[in-house]
Design a protein around this motif. Structure first.
Motif: not given
Length: 140
Positions: A80-103
């Motif tokens: 909610p603090g991001f008005a736009a997707d950015c490399v930070e949210t996409l790489e850190e959350i959508a990729i890194g945190i996703k891999e961590q959670f599934l792992g």
């Protein structure tokens, strides 16, 4: 489980009076109220820390491990603090945190797109930017 992820800040900012930490908690509470969720249905964490300082907690990477360890299998992340997707949210959350959670045993993970992912979102940002700018320019 809905997890609200806010950008982190060094803890010392909060200790010196910066209201950001309180604003994040209020935003999470208002989202819970609007969605008729309790604290188990919508939790929050802070992402993007670096360096030796302590940052605002709970840390996103620690929280995602805790959720998986507690048996949570499905997580949707909002930023909610991001008005736009950015490399930070996409790489850190959508990729890194996703891999961590599934792992760690999770089975389903998604990140809800930010406002820039729709025509309506862009229209809202345009409307707000024009009206806020006009209001500021008209102030004495």
């Amino acid at each position: 489980m809905l997890l609200a992820s806010f950008h982190g800040l060094p803890k010392r900012y909060h200790e010196k009076g910066d209201p950001y930490y309180c604003h994040c908690h209020k935003t999470a509470r208002l989202l819970r109220d609007a969605l008729s969720l309790d604290e188990n249905g919508l939790q929050m964490a802070f992402q993007s820390r670096f360096g030796p300082d302590k940052w605002l907690q709970p840390y996103m990477d620690h929280e995602i491990d805790r959720l998986a360890a507690s048996g949570i299998k499905k997580v949707a992340v909002i930023t909610p603090g991001f008005a736009a997707d950015c490399v930070e949210t996409l790489e850190e959350i959508a990729i890194g945190i996703k891999e961590q959670f599934l792992g760690a045993g999770g089975t389903h993970f998604t990140i809800v797109p930010a406002l820039n992912d729709s025509v309506e979102g862009i229209d809202l940002l345009e409307h707000l930017s024009k009206n806020v700018t006009a209001a500021w320019c008209n102030e004495e």
